[in-house]
Structure formats: structure tokens, C-alpha cells
Design a protein around this motif. Structure first.
Motif, PDB file in Angstrom:
ATOM      1  N   VAL A   4       1.210  -1.281  -0.182  1.00 27.98           N
ATOM      2  CA  VAL A   4       0.311  -0.390  -0.048  1.00 27.98           C
ATOM      3  C   VAL A   4       0.730   1.233   0.188  1.00 27.98           C
ATOM      4  CG1 VAL A   4      -1.513   1.376   1.344  1.00 27.98           C
ATOM      5  CG2 VAL A   4      -1.650  -1.060   1.168  1.00 27.98           C
ATOM      6  N   ALA A   5       0.595   2.250  -1.086  1.00 28.18           N
ATOM      7  CA  ALA A   5       1.938   3.047  -1.253  1.00 28.18           C
ATOM      8  C   ALA A   5       0.384   5.089  -0.720  1.00 28.18           C
ATOM      9  CB  ALA A   5       2.179   3.520  -2.632  1.00 28.18           C
TER      10      ALA A   5
ATOM     11  N   GLN B  26       9.459   7.440 -13.197  1.00 25.93           N
ATOM     12  CA  GLN B  26       9.370   6.759 -14.042  1.00 25.93           C
ATOM     13  C   GLN B  26      10.048   6.053 -12.277  1.00 25.93           C
ATOM     14  OE1 GLN B  26      13.581   6.876 -16.090  1.00 25.93           O
ATOM     15  NE2 GLN B  26      13.014   4.680 -16.744  1.00 25.93           N
ATOM     16  N   TRP B  27      10.785   6.218 -11.377  1.00 27.04           N
ATOM     17  CA  TRP B  27      10.576   5.336 -10.781  1.00 27.04           C
ATOM     18  C   TRP B  27       9.664   5.004  -9.753  1.00 27.04           C
ATOM     19  CZ3 TRP B  27      12.721   8.325  -5.217  1.00 27.04           C
ATOM     20  CH2 TRP B  27      13.525   7.601  -4.618  1.00 27.04           C
ATOM     21  N   LEU B  28       8.224   5.619 -10.031  1.00 24.81           N
ATOM     22  CA  LEU B  28       7.410   5.065  -9.258  1.00 24.81           C
ATOM     23  C   LEU B  28       6.774   3.755 -10.162  1.00 24.81           C
ATOM     24  CD1 LEU B  28       4.581   4.784  -7.756  1.00 24.81           C
ATOM     25  CD2 LEU B  28       3.446   6.685  -9.666  1.00 24.81           C
TER      26      LEU B  28
ATOM     27  N   HIS C  87      -2.452  -1.223  -3.894  1.00 23.43           N
ATOM     28  CA  HIS C  87      -3.353  -0.450  -3.696  1.00 23.43           C
ATOM     29  C   HIS C  87      -2.737   1.439  -2.930  1.00 23.43           C
ATOM     30  CE1 HIS C  87      -6.962   1.446  -0.193  1.00 23.43           C
ATOM     31  NE2 HIS C  87      -6.391   2.065  -2.191  1.00 23.43           N
ATOM     32  N   LEU C  88      -2.872   2.183  -4.546  1.00 22.32           N
ATOM     33  CA  LEU C  88      -2.320   3.836  -4.431  1.00 22.32           C
ATOM     34  C   LEU C  88      -3.521   4.091  -3.787  1.00 22.32           C
ATOM     35  CD1 LEU C  88      -1.003   3.202  -7.932  1.00 22.32           C
ATOM     36  CD2 LEU C  88       0.294   2.594  -5.681  1.00 22.32           C
ATOM     37  N   ARG C  89      -3.085   4.724  -3.304  1.00 20.66           N
ATOM     38  CA  ARG C  89      -3.957   5.780  -1.942  1.00 20.66           C
ATOM     39  C   ARG C  89      -3.682   6.997  -2.823  1.00 20.66           C
ATOM     40  NH1 ARG C  89      -4.779   5.075   3.923  1.00 20.66           N
ATOM     41  NH2 ARG C  89      -7.117   5.959   3.477  1.00 20.66           N
ATOM     42  N   ILE C  90      -4.419   8.295  -3.299  1.00 18.11           N
ATOM     43  CA  ILE C  90      -3.815   8.567  -4.694  1.00 18.11           C
ATOM     44  C   ILE C  90      -4.576  10.748  -3.535  1.00 18.11           C
ATOM     45  CG2 ILE C  90      -3.760   9.692  -6.526  1.00 18.11           C
ATOM     46  CD1 ILE C  90      -3.692   6.667  -7.482  1.00 18.11           C
TER      47      ILE C  90
ATOM     48  N   ASP D  99       6.273  24.511  -9.979  1.00 13.51           N
ATOM     49  CA  ASP D  99       6.623  22.571 -10.317  1.00 13.51           C
ATOM     50  C   ASP D  99       4.845  22.342  -9.646  1.00 13.51           C
ATOM     51  OD1 ASP D  99       8.333  23.369 -12.468  1.00 13.51           O
ATOM     52  OD2 ASP D  99       9.334  24.041 -11.183  1.00 13.51           O
ATOM     53  N   LEU D 100       5.575  20.829  -9.992  1.00 16.37           N
ATOM     54  CA  LEU D 100       4.105  19.381  -9.760  1.00 16.37           C
ATOM     55  C   LEU D 100       5.532  18.705  -8.328  1.00 16.37           C
ATOM     56  CD1 LEU D 100       1.483  18.527  -8.990  1.00 16.37           C
ATOM     57  CD2 LEU D 100       2.148  17.321 -11.114  1.00 16.37           C
ATOM     58  N   PHE D 101       4.954  19.000  -7.892  1.00 12.73           N
ATOM     59  CA  PHE D 101       5.709  17.443  -6.647  1.00 12.73           C
ATOM     60  C   PHE D 101       4.897  16.478  -6.506  1.00 12.73           C
ATOM     61  CE2 PHE D 101       7.243  22.189  -5.396  1.00 12.73           C
ATOM     62  CZ  PHE D 101       8.024  21.974  -5.014  1.00 12.73           C
ATOM     63  N   VAL D 102       5.744  15.664  -6.701  1.00 13.94           N
ATOM     64  CA  VAL D 102       5.170  14.465  -6.276  1.00 13.94           C
ATOM     65  C   VAL D 102       5.968  13.175  -5.259  1.00 13.94           C
ATOM     66  CG1 VAL D 102       4.361  11.975  -8.008  1.00 13.94           C
ATOM     67  CG2 VAL D 102       4.504  14.284  -9.525  1.00 13.94           C
ATOM     68  N   SER D 103       4.455  13.057  -3.795  1.00  8.89           N
ATOM     69  CA  SER D 103       5.987  12.521  -3.264  1.00  8.89           C
ATOM     70  C   SER D 103       5.140  10.940  -3.310  1.00  8.89           C
ATOM     71  CB  SER D 103       5.894  13.370  -1.982  1.00  8.89           C
ATOM     72  OG  SER D 103       4.473  13.706  -1.429  1.00  8.89           O
ATOM     73  N   TRP D 104       5.551   9.812  -2.941  1.00  2.52           N
ATOM     74  CA  TRP D 104       4.982   8.957  -2.123  1.00  2.52           C
ATOM     75  C   TRP D 104       5.706   8.162  -1.273  1.00  2.52           C
ATOM     76  CZ3 TRP D 104       7.905   9.317  -6.299  1.00  2.52           C
ATOM     77  CH2 TRP D 104       8.140   8.349  -7.275  1.00  2.52           C
ATOM     78  N   ILE D 105       5.081   6.962  -0.175  1.00  2.00           N
ATOM     79  CA  ILE D 105       5.833   6.147   1.145  1.00  2.00           C
ATOM     80  C   ILE D 105       4.671   5.029   0.854  1.00  2.00           C
ATOM     81  CG2 ILE D 105       4.419   7.794   2.679  1.00  2.00           C
ATOM     82  CD1 ILE D 105       6.712   7.564   4.056  1.00  2.00           C
ATOM     83  N   TRP D 106       5.516   3.684   0.536  1.00  2.78           N
ATOM     84  CA  TRP D 106       4.817   2.792   0.316  1.00  2.78           C
ATOM     85  C   TRP D 106       5.085   2.514   2.074  1.00  2.78           C
ATOM     86  CZ3 TRP D 106       3.167   0.206  -2.914  1.00  2.78           C
ATOM     87  CH2 TRP D 106       3.478   0.254  -4.835  1.00  2.78           C
ATOM     88  N   ASP D 107       3.443   1.465   2.770  1.00  2.00           N
ATOM     89  CA  ASP D 107       3.533   1.809   4.233  1.00  2.00           C
ATOM     90  C   ASP D 107       4.602   0.658   4.232  1.00  2.00           C
ATOM     91  OD1 ASP D 107       1.582   3.002   4.361  1.00  2.00           O
ATOM     92  OD2 ASP D 107      -0.346   1.153   4.759  1.00  2.00           O
TER      93      ASP D 107
END
Length: 440
Positions: A36-37, A123-125, A140-143, A46-54
Motif C-alpha cells: 500500500v502506498a 519513472q521511479w514509481l 493499493h495506491l491511495r492518491i 512546478d508539480l511535486f510528487v511524493s509517495w511512501i510505501w507502508d
């Protein structure tokens, strides 16, 4: 899916570059646990994008995407959607999107999906999602989207003509933590036997069936698929009596019916406003109904503010565990700096799951008239969506169940190009999930 993705610069990453390959996402994942992320988009210059996996909470990812790369993709998406652009009326918007828009043409829709993917998904994601797919895992991506990206349909994103985001992951809407974790918020219970309140194409006072706030379904034939799906609710369905096109379900009747309900299934009209709290649900409320929202002729709309906070002579609504708002632009919360629209209002008042739409839903009459080559085969397109959402909300996992329907629609769309399966309809739906707050 990663092939062709643009290698964006990654800023602020706490991970050594050697660990940014996609396979690193598999580290420390407990056996049998679903990845789950929480994925967030934040607007700035600009557009900042961040994500973290549980399962990797000490290793958040972050990247920045130049606005000059993002803007053309989002502009093309806006032109493909049936929601009105600035200075455009509703009929003009529907004609633009349905008569020749990208979402009703398979080749142009694929081009749009590739453009959105390359512009908005790091690309990393993408490499991490590929690694999970190769390992047989469905994350499961919680966006949490930003105002500029609020209508982005994750389910369509792809660089392949076959596989899409909906094939690789389940996605849900993530509202801000201040809402989800409000200590005063109590999630309502649900069970398979819970009552279901249905408000299906309510008659709005002062508006004829063919007017702006008129019928969205038209005549529902007894024995039709939709009629049978609603009949199958049996004694669980409230209010008793006729199911469709009632003129007696106002906010007071709704409040009473929801007292012990587990679900609300609403199909009708929603109108957005200049701020999220003024998003409006249209029931059969007369102009003298209690509340503070200004009447429109003989009718008083029911606003997100009134649902969440109440008004003079009107208590806040008690929301059931599961809410479906099948209506134009019912899920507009994230378009505003303060995402406090109808989705947030129902979550605040006790809902755990709220399914709503990212853009204007065309009626079957509009689809029949405007989409080239569709004609009478438009019959049932909206009804099929109602049936799918209704079934999803009666399942153990509404997000996965709705995603399964969307995957099947995707398969039919990309394999046949039949506009009956265009994402103009199924791509509009997204579900916000906010379980019971965990108090520490």
C-alpha cells in the motif's frame, strides 16, 4: 509499463541512488501483505510528487516535474472531458467531448493516456509498479491529487495499448489527514444486511423532466437490468415504495431513512460552485426546506456545508458507512485548495467509502445523440454503471470490486474500440476511503 517513461530528476530522496531501482520496493515486505502506498501531488510553480510505501515508512520518495511538462498534458485532458471549460456551456462541453473528443476515439485516447503517463508518473514509481507486478502483487495506491491534477484518471494511465493503471493496481482517493484523522470523526457501521437508502433520479421541484435538473435516467422499464438490481435489495431498500423518479425524498426524509442505514445510493444531480463547501446535492426539497443554501426558484439545494455542519433548523446529516454519488462532478473536492466538498462532507459525518465522479456524466440520451457510431447502443450505459457501483458497495472491498468492473470495461474498450465501453463513463468513477481514525 515502464518502457517509454521519462526519467525525471528525483529531489529530496533519502534513498541512495543504488536503491532507487524498482526492485527495492520488495524489500521488507512481509509475506502475504498487500503493498500500500500513499501518493501525493502538490501544486507549486512546478508539480511535486511524493509517495511512501507502508512497509518502507522510513524511505519516502519525492520528485519534481516542471510545469512546462505537465501543463500540455492536463490541457489535453481537460479538452477531452465533458465538464465545461471556462466560458463554455454544458451542451457545448458535451458536444466537444462526445462528438469528437479523445475519450471516444480509441487511437486518440491511447495517445492521451501515453501523454498523461509520461508527463505525470515518475519513472521511479513506474519501475516499482513493474517490480510488484512481476512478483505477482497488486498494490493499493491511495492518491491525493492537487487542484491542477484533480480530474486525472489513474485507471487510464499507460504506455501500452493493452495494459493500463487499472490492470496494475487498485486506486483510491486519499483526502487530507486532517479530515481522515479528525478525532471527532466516527465511522458508521456496515454489514451485508444493513439497510440501503436509494435516491434514484429524484424529481426536483420547479424543474421538468427535460430541463437542466430533470431526469437523468428517463423511463426505467420494469424487468430491466437496473430495475432488477434495485429490486434485489428487497426489504433492505429504504424508503419503501417506488424506487425511481420520486418527488417526496427531501433532506428530512433522507435524514430519517439514513438513521440506521449502511449505504446510500444516490443518482441524480450535483452542481459545483466557487468553493467546495457550496457543492450542492439536488433532492426533492422545496424552497422552504430548512437550510441556508439560497433557493433556485421552487427548490432549495442541499449543500456540502449543510451536510457536514448543519444550518439553522437543520442538524448535520448522519452518513452511512458507504455512499455512492452518481452525479455530474460529485467528486470535485480535490479541485479546491480546501477539499471540503460533498465527498469530504459525507466522510466527516461517518462514511468510510464514498464513490463519486471526477467529471460530468453524460446521459444516455446525450451519448446516443452525440457519439459517432453509438446510436441506440447507448441504452444502458449509465444504468450499467449504477449497477456496478451498487454491487461494489455491497462487497467486502468496494475499491477492488469497482476496479474489477473498470478492468473489464478497459478490456472491452481496448480490444474492440466500441464506444459503448469508452472511459468517458467508467473512467469517471473514483472511491475515497477513510477508515476509522487511529488515535495515538
Amino acid at each position: 509499463m515502464v518502457s517509454g517513461w521519462r526519467d525525471l530528476p528525483d529531489f529530496g530522496s533519502p534513498l541512495p541512488r543504488a536503491r532507487t531501482e524498482g526492485a527495492a520496493v520488495l524489500e521488507d515486505l512481509p509475506d502475504g501483505e498487500r503493498p500500500v502506498a500513499r501518493l501525493r501531488f502538490v501544486d507549486g510553480d512546478d508539480l511535486f510528487v511524493s509517495w511512501i510505501w507502508d512497509h518502507q515508512r522510513t524511505a519516502p520518495r519525492m520528485t519534481l516535474i516542471g510545469r512546462e511538462l505537465v501543463a500540455p498534458a492536463l490541457d489535453r485532458l481537460a479538452k477531452a472531458l465533458p465538464s465545461p471549460l471556462p466560458g463554455e456551456g454544458g451542451i457545448e462541453a458535451l458536444t466537444r467531448a462526445l462528438a469528437g473528443g479523445d475519450l471516444v476515439d480509441p487511437e486518440r485516447e491511447q495517445q492521451l493516456a501515453v501523454l498523461l503517463t509520461s508527463a505525470l508518473i515518475p519513472q521511479w514509481l513506474g519501475a516499482e509498479l513493474d517490480a510488484l507486478e512481476e512478483a505477482g502483487l497488486r498494490p493499493h495506491l491511495r492518491i491525493q491529487l492537487s487542484p491542477s491534477t484533480a480530474q486525472l484518471p489513474w485507471e487510464l494511465l499507460s504506455t501500452s495499448g493493452v495494459e493500463r493503471g487499472v490492470d496494475m493496481a487498485d486506486a483510491s482517493v486519499l483526502l487530507p489527514a486532517t479530515l481522515r484523522n479528525d478525532p471527532s470523526r466516527a465511522v458508521s457501521p456496515w454489514s451485508p444486511s444493513s439497510p440501503v437508502v436509494t435516491v434514484l433520479d429524484p424529481a426536483v421541484p420547479g424543474f421538468s423532466a427535460t430541463s437542466e435538473l430533470g431526469s437523468v435516467l428517463g423511463t426505467i422499464a420494469p424487468g430491466s437490468d437496473l430495475a432488477r438490481a434495485i429490486d434485489d435489495l428487497g426489504c433492505r431498500r429504504l424508503p419503501r415504495g417506488e424506487a425511481f423518479r420520486r418527488a417526496d425524498v427531501d433532506r428530512l426524509v433522507l435524514t430519517q431513512a439514513l438513521a440506521d442505514a449502511g449505504r446510500l445510493l444516490y443518482l441524480g444531480h450535483v452542481t459545483a460552485s466557487t468553493h467546495a463547501l457550496d457543492a450542492r446535492l439536488h433532492l426533492s426539497d422545496p424552497a422552504d426546506a430548512p437550510g441556508a443554501t439560497p433557493p433556485i426558484g421552487a427548490h432549495r439545494p442541499y449543500s456540502a456545508a449543510e451536510i457536514a455542519l448543519g444550518a439553522p433548523g437543520l442538524e448535520p446529516l448522519r452518513a452511512p458507512n458507504r455512499v455512492a454519488l452518481i452525479a455530474c462532478d460529485s467528486g470535485t473536492d480535490m479541485r479546491f485548495a480546501e477539499p471540503t466538498g460533498l465527498v469530504a462532507a459525507f466522510l466527516h459525518r461517518g462514511a468510510e467509502y464514498v464513490t463519486a465522479t471526477r467529471w460530468t456524466l453524460p446521459t444516455e440520451a446525450g451519448l446516443r445523440r452525440l457519439v459517432p457510431g453509438l446510436g441506440d447502443r447507448a441504452e444502458g450505459m449509465l444504468a450499467d454503471a449504477v449497477i456496478a457501483v451498487n454491487a461494489a458497495h455491497d462487497s467486502d472491498d468496494p475499491i477492488s470490486a469497482l476496479g474489477a468492473w473498470q478492468r473489464e470495461q478497459r478490456r472491452l474498450w481496448t480490444s474492440t474500440g466500441d464506444p459503448r465501453h469508452s472511459p468517458i463513463m467508467w473512467g469517471a468513477f473514483a472511491t475515497a476511503w477513510a477508515p476509522e481514525p487511529v488515535l495515538i
